[in-house]
Design a protein around this motif. Structure first.
Motif, PDB file in Angstrom:
ATOM      1  N   CYS A 362     -12.509  -0.036  -4.136  1.00  0.00           N
ATOM      2  CA  CYS A 362     -11.283  -0.209  -3.342  1.00  0.00           C
ATOM      3  C   CYS A 362     -10.793  -1.653  -3.400  1.00  0.00           C
ATOM      4  N   ASP A 363     -11.719  -2.605  -3.427  1.00  0.00           N
ATOM      5  CA  ASP A 363     -11.344  -4.022  -3.492  1.00  0.00           C
ATOM      6  C   ASP A 363     -10.606  -4.361  -4.786  1.00  0.00           C
ATOM      7  N   LEU A 364     -10.863  -3.572  -5.835  1.00  0.00           N
ATOM      8  CA  LEU A 364     -10.235  -3.849  -7.134  1.00  0.00           C
ATOM      9  C   LEU A 364      -8.861  -3.194  -7.290  1.00  0.00           C
ATOM     10  N   LEU A 365      -8.438  -2.408  -6.325  1.00  0.00           N
ATOM     11  CA  LEU A 365      -7.168  -1.686  -6.455  1.00  0.00           C
ATOM     12  C   LEU A 365      -5.976  -2.628  -6.546  1.00  0.00           C
ATOM     13  N   THR A 366      -6.087  -3.796  -5.990  1.00  0.00           N
ATOM     14  CA  THR A 366      -4.991  -4.779  -6.042  1.00  0.00           C
ATOM     15  C   THR A 366      -5.429  -6.020  -6.813  1.00  0.00           C
ATOM     16  N   TYR A 367      -6.269  -5.824  -7.813  1.00  0.00           N
ATOM     17  CA  TYR A 367      -6.834  -6.923  -8.593  1.00  0.00           C
ATOM     18  C   TYR A 367      -5.766  -7.528  -9.509  1.00  0.00           C
ATOM     19  N   THR A 368      -5.971  -8.786  -9.884  1.00  0.00           N
ATOM     20  CA  THR A 368      -5.040  -9.496 -10.771  1.00  0.00           C
ATOM     21  C   THR A 368      -4.949  -8.817 -12.132  1.00  0.00           C
ATOM     22  N   LEU A 377      -8.570   2.887  -9.773  1.00  0.00           N
ATOM     23  CA  LEU A 377      -7.831   3.979  -9.136  1.00  0.00           C
ATOM     24  C   LEU A 377      -8.215   5.319  -9.765  1.00  0.00           C
ATOM     25  N   LYS A 378      -8.360   5.354 -11.068  1.00  0.00           N
ATOM     26  CA  LYS A 378      -8.762   6.582 -11.757  1.00  0.00           C
ATOM     27  C   LYS A 378     -10.170   7.022 -11.329  1.00  0.00           C
ATOM     28  N   VAL A 379     -11.054   6.046 -11.129  1.00  0.00           N
ATOM     29  CA  VAL A 379     -12.418   6.368 -10.717  1.00  0.00           C
ATOM     30  C   VAL A 379     -12.411   7.013  -9.332  1.00  0.00           C
TER      31      VAL A 379
END
Length: 434
Positions: A362-368, A377-379
């Motif tokens: 979830c933390d990576l959903l808005t990653y650079t 998101l696919k995962v």
């Protein structure tokens, strides 16, 4: 963070050879003083061939070996003047050990030259003698033979297979003994790495099965250089495709490889990561042309591989990679999670939840890095889709980790694939209040 594993491996191999050469010869300074740049090479070669004068023969071959060690060594000139058959003759078992050692060293220097030089050494008939010298009680000579064979095998698949046909594998592996000096075992590990490098075609499966027990022994070795070389050998091996991964999957090596992915030492971490990347690359969906029976086979294979990877501790390492802040590690982690969630079942999804994998995703959903964010998101979508009886648990965990709010925000993302997938997740799994 870029890594050219083959270049690094070969560079380190050459460095080890040069370092060991210096250690093996206590009189190297005296050798250098004996070199006479203007000496007639033809006469020097004739003296090496003169078995009636053993003392002069030894001095001459030492001079030749020393000249061949120089940066601008006249390798081709010496070959043209007939050096190779003379040196090969000196390898034979009826010669003095010191002469065999010097001849082996000189030929090792030649195989360190160009590919053409290496081929000419092979054509001169040196390989059977090198293989025989692996059994020598003189460990200096044995070690030189290992280096020479490593250079020849590393030249490419044609010479690799030629050396294997001449019986190199078993005498080479026999050198991995508990009481063997580390430098010998280290160089055996380097040669195994050259055997395993994923050329086209890769090494024969029968050879891999011969190597596997020794690789398992080497993975338990306390010497850091031996362990590093072994990890690279395994990484090269699993890069050879499905058959080689299948052999590795059913060994006891996978958990150890995975454990080194998280090692603080980069010399262990990089080859371990590379090995797992090679495995994950082979875990893929069948294409449109694949028949039903082949689809079933691939599905069974993928599931079996994923079970081994999960049991081997991959999920824990992946979680740390997702949180690491290193783009390469995070990219590997989300790709691993994508493969896991595509091929796992609902009970394995529950294992992922218990391993706290959802929060870092979830933390990576808005990653650079957009590609990493999209893959995360696919995962999450895969997990929701595969969870079945655990759907409520997965959806609730995503919500509690702040993932739902981020997915809602992605509904206005500029990438069509991202906003459509975000919309799909919201409409399919969050129509009811959490």
């Amino acid at each position: 963070m870029e890594l050219n594993s083959v270049q690094y491996y070969c560079q380190r191999s050459r460095m080890l050879i040069e370092r060991a050469k210096k250690l093996l010869t206590e009189d190297s300074d005296q050798d250098a003083e004996r070199v006479k740049p203007n000496r007639n090479l033809t006469k020097l070669i004739q003296e090496v061939a003169d078995g009636a004068n053993p003392e002069g023969q030894l001095l001459a071959i030492q001079e030749i070996r020393t000249e061949l060690s120089l940066e601008d060594a006249p390798i081709q000139e010496m070959i043209q003047k007939g050096l190779l058959p003379v040196l090969v003759e000196c390898l034979k078992g009826n010669n003095a050990e010191k002469l065999q050692f010097e001849a082996t060293w000189a030929l090792t220097n030649i195989t360190s030259g160009s590919s053409d030089h290496t081929t000419q050494v092979v054509a001169a008939g040196a390989v059977p003698h090198f293989v025989e010298l692996l059994k020598s009680k003189n460990m200096d000579t044995c070690e030189q033979a290992i280096w020479a064979l490593g250079n020849i095998i590393g030249d490419g698949p044609l010479l690799r297979d030629f050396v294997i046909k001449l019986g190199v594998v078993q005498p080479l592996l026999h050198l991995v003994q508990p009481n063997m000096i580390s430098s010998v075992v280290c160089n055996v590990a380097l040669v195994i790495g050259n055997l395993c490098r994923h050329y086209d075609p890769p090494v024969a499966k029968e050879t891999v099965l011969e190597l596997l027990p020794t690789l398992e022994i080497l993975m338990d070795h306390s010497d850091t250089e031996i362990l590093r070389c072994t990890l690279w050998a395994i990484s090269f091996l699993v890069g050879g495709g499905e058959d080689y991964i299948q052999v590795m999957i059913f060994s006891r090596l996978i958990p150890k490889i995975i454990s080194y992915m998280g090692d603080k030492e980069a010399i262990f971490r990089y080859p371990a990561i590379n090995a797992v990347e090679n495995i994950l690359t082979e875990i893929e969906e069948p294409n449109e042309m694949t028949g039903d029976e082949e689809i079933r086979r691939i599905a069974i294979r993928n599931q079996a591989w994923m079970v081994v990877l999960i049991r081997g501790g991959l999920v824990s390492i992946v979680r740390e990679f997702l949180k690491s802040g290193d783009p390469r590690e995070q990219a590997l982690a989300v790709r691993a999670m994508s493969n896991i969630t595509i091929h796992c079942n609902q009970d394995q999804i529950l294992i992922l939840i218990k391993r706290n994998i959802i929060e870092p995703l979830c933390d990576l959903l808005t990653y650079t890095f957009e590609d990493i964010s999209k893959e995360a998101l696919k995962v999450l979508n895969n997990m929701l889709k595969k969870s079945r009886s655990h759907l409520q648990k997965v959806a609730q965990t995503i919500f509690e980790c702040g993932g739902l709010a981020k997915i809602e925000a992605l509904q206005v993302h500029f990438d069509e694939e991202v906003y459509l997938l975000a919309l799909h997740i919201i409409e399919t799994y969050y129509t009811d209040e959490i």
